[in-house]
Design a protein around this motif. Structure first.
Motif, PDB file in Angstrom:
ATOM      1  N   THR A  22       0.828  -1.201   0.000  1.00  0.00           N
ATOM      2  CA  THR A  22       0.000   0.000   0.000  1.00  0.00           C
ATOM      3  C   THR A  22       0.865   1.254   0.000  1.00  0.00           C
ATOM      4  N   LEU A  23       1.958   1.239   0.754  1.00  0.00           N
ATOM      5  CA  LEU A  23       2.883   2.377   0.766  1.00  0.00           C
ATOM      6  C   LEU A  23       3.462   2.607  -0.627  1.00  0.00           C
ATOM      7  N   LEU A  24       3.860   1.542  -1.291  1.00  0.00           N
ATOM      8  CA  LEU A  24       4.403   1.685  -2.648  1.00  0.00           C
ATOM      9  C   LEU A  24       3.325   2.119  -3.642  1.00  0.00           C
ATOM     10  N   GLU A  25       2.094   1.635  -3.469  1.00  0.00           N
ATOM     11  CA  GLU A  25       1.004   2.039  -4.368  1.00  0.00           C
ATOM     12  C   GLU A  25       0.747   3.534  -4.289  1.00  0.00           C
ATOM     13  N   ILE A  26       0.700   4.082  -3.092  1.00  0.00           N
ATOM     14  CA  ILE A  26       0.468   5.526  -2.976  1.00  0.00           C
ATOM     15  C   ILE A  26       1.669   6.289  -3.534  1.00  0.00           C
ATOM     16  N   GLY A  27       2.863   5.744  -3.384  1.00  0.00           N
ATOM     17  CA  GLY A  27       4.042   6.367  -3.984  1.00  0.00           C
ATOM     18  C   GLY A  27       3.941   6.431  -5.499  1.00  0.00           C
ATOM     19  N   VAL A  28       3.473   5.357  -6.105  1.00  0.00           N
ATOM     20  CA  VAL A  28       3.289   5.319  -7.563  1.00  0.00           C
ATOM     21  C   VAL A  28       2.229   6.324  -7.993  1.00  0.00           C
ATOM     22  N   LEU A  29       1.132   6.423  -7.236  1.00  0.00           N
ATOM     23  CA  LEU A  29       0.087   7.397  -7.569  1.00  0.00           C
ATOM     24  C   LEU A  29       0.621   8.825  -7.506  1.00  0.00           C
ATOM     25  N   VAL A  30       1.424   9.117  -6.505  1.00  0.00           N
ATOM     26  CA  VAL A  30       1.992  10.465  -6.379  1.00  0.00           C
ATOM     27  C   VAL A  30       2.913  10.760  -7.559  1.00  0.00           C
ATOM     28  N   ILE A  31       3.738   9.803  -7.930  1.00  0.00           N
ATOM     29  CA  ILE A  31       4.636   9.992  -9.075  1.00  0.00           C
ATOM     30  C   ILE A  31       3.826  10.198 -10.356  1.00  0.00           C
ATOM     31  N   ALA A  32       2.750   9.428 -10.535  1.00  0.00           N
ATOM     32  CA  ALA A  32       1.905   9.592 -11.723  1.00  0.00           C
ATOM     33  C   ALA A  32       1.283  10.979 -11.758  1.00  0.00           C
ATOM     34  N   ALA A  33       0.822  11.470 -10.612  1.00  0.00           N
ATOM     35  CA  ALA A  33       0.224  12.806 -10.565  1.00  0.00           C
ATOM     36  C   ALA A  33       1.255  13.882 -10.878  1.00  0.00           C
ATOM     37  N   ILE A  34       2.433  13.754 -10.325  1.00  0.00           N
ATOM     38  CA  ILE A  34       3.487  14.740 -10.592  1.00  0.00           C
ATOM     39  C   ILE A  34       3.859  14.725 -12.066  1.00  0.00           C
ATOM     40  N   ALA A  35       3.962  13.538 -12.646  1.00  0.00           N
ATOM     41  CA  ALA A  35       4.273  13.443 -14.082  1.00  0.00           C
ATOM     42  C   ALA A  35       3.146  14.043 -14.918  1.00  0.00           C
ATOM     43  N   GLY A  36       1.900  13.754 -14.560  1.00  0.00           N
ATOM     44  CA  GLY A  36       0.766  14.302 -15.304  1.00  0.00           C
ATOM     45  C   GLY A  36       0.714  15.812 -15.241  1.00  0.00           C
TER      46      GLY A  36
END
Length: 188
Positions: A22-36
């Protein structure tokens, strides 16, 4: 289940027994948002095409926005003992933001800046901070001390809800707006 701090097995798995995932999943979501957001054109974040003076949409906003906030709060709270939790509550909050944006409500926090960055990483940062503190005072990384699991999981879920909502809403706001280009029939 008694050691997890929550009564619902899904929440126990996501935030206690497999919390690394779950910690890694939220990390991936944050990276996706920053990239977007970094690829978005700034005008698309405040595109006037998203603003409308539709009376029905205004009425829906007056009734549904507060209701959706309550539903999101309930989903976070309910996640400890029945289906619900941060991801569902974050999606409801993001949908609330989409409704507000479509109705023309100002959403200055979606503009690139400090508030947006804090909103995006807050859930991940709190989750990571809890993990580091539990590693320092407890047995292992994300091994909650006895008697504190329920409170720490609720703390994590509240901040994850806000971050997930910000991630989803910022991805919606940063998406390019495609203008209709007329009929493509007969264009050969």
């Amino acid at each position: 289940m008694a050691d997890s701090g929550v009564d619902h097995p899904v929440t126990a798995v996501l935030l206690n027994f497999r919390s690394y995932d779950t910690l890694l999943e939220i990390g991936v979501l944050v990276i996706a948002a920053i990239a977007g957001i970094s690829m978005a054109r700034l005008p698309s974040l405040e595109d006037p095409a998203f603003r409308t003076q539709d009376a029905l949409l205004g009425a829906l906003q007056r009734w549904f926005v507060p209701l959706m906030w309550l539903v999101a709060g309930y989903l976070v709270w309910a996640g400890a003992h029945q289906p619900g939790g941060a991801f569902q509550a974050g999606a409801v909050l993001a949908a609330t933001g989409v409704l507000m944006r479509l109705g023309g409500m100002p959403m200055g926090f979606l503009r690139p800046g400090r508030l947006l960055r804090v909103g995006l990483v807050l859930g991940f940062a709190v989750f990571l901070l809890v993990a580091l503190v539990t590693a320092f005072v407890g047995d292992a990384f994300l091994a909650y001390p006895p008697g504190t699991a329920k409170h720490l999981i609720l703390l994590i879920e509240v901040f994850l809800t806000l971050s997930i909502a910000m991630v989803l809403l910022s991805l919606f706001a940063a998406a390019p707006v495609n203008k209709p280009q007329g009929s493509q029939e007969g264009d050969h």
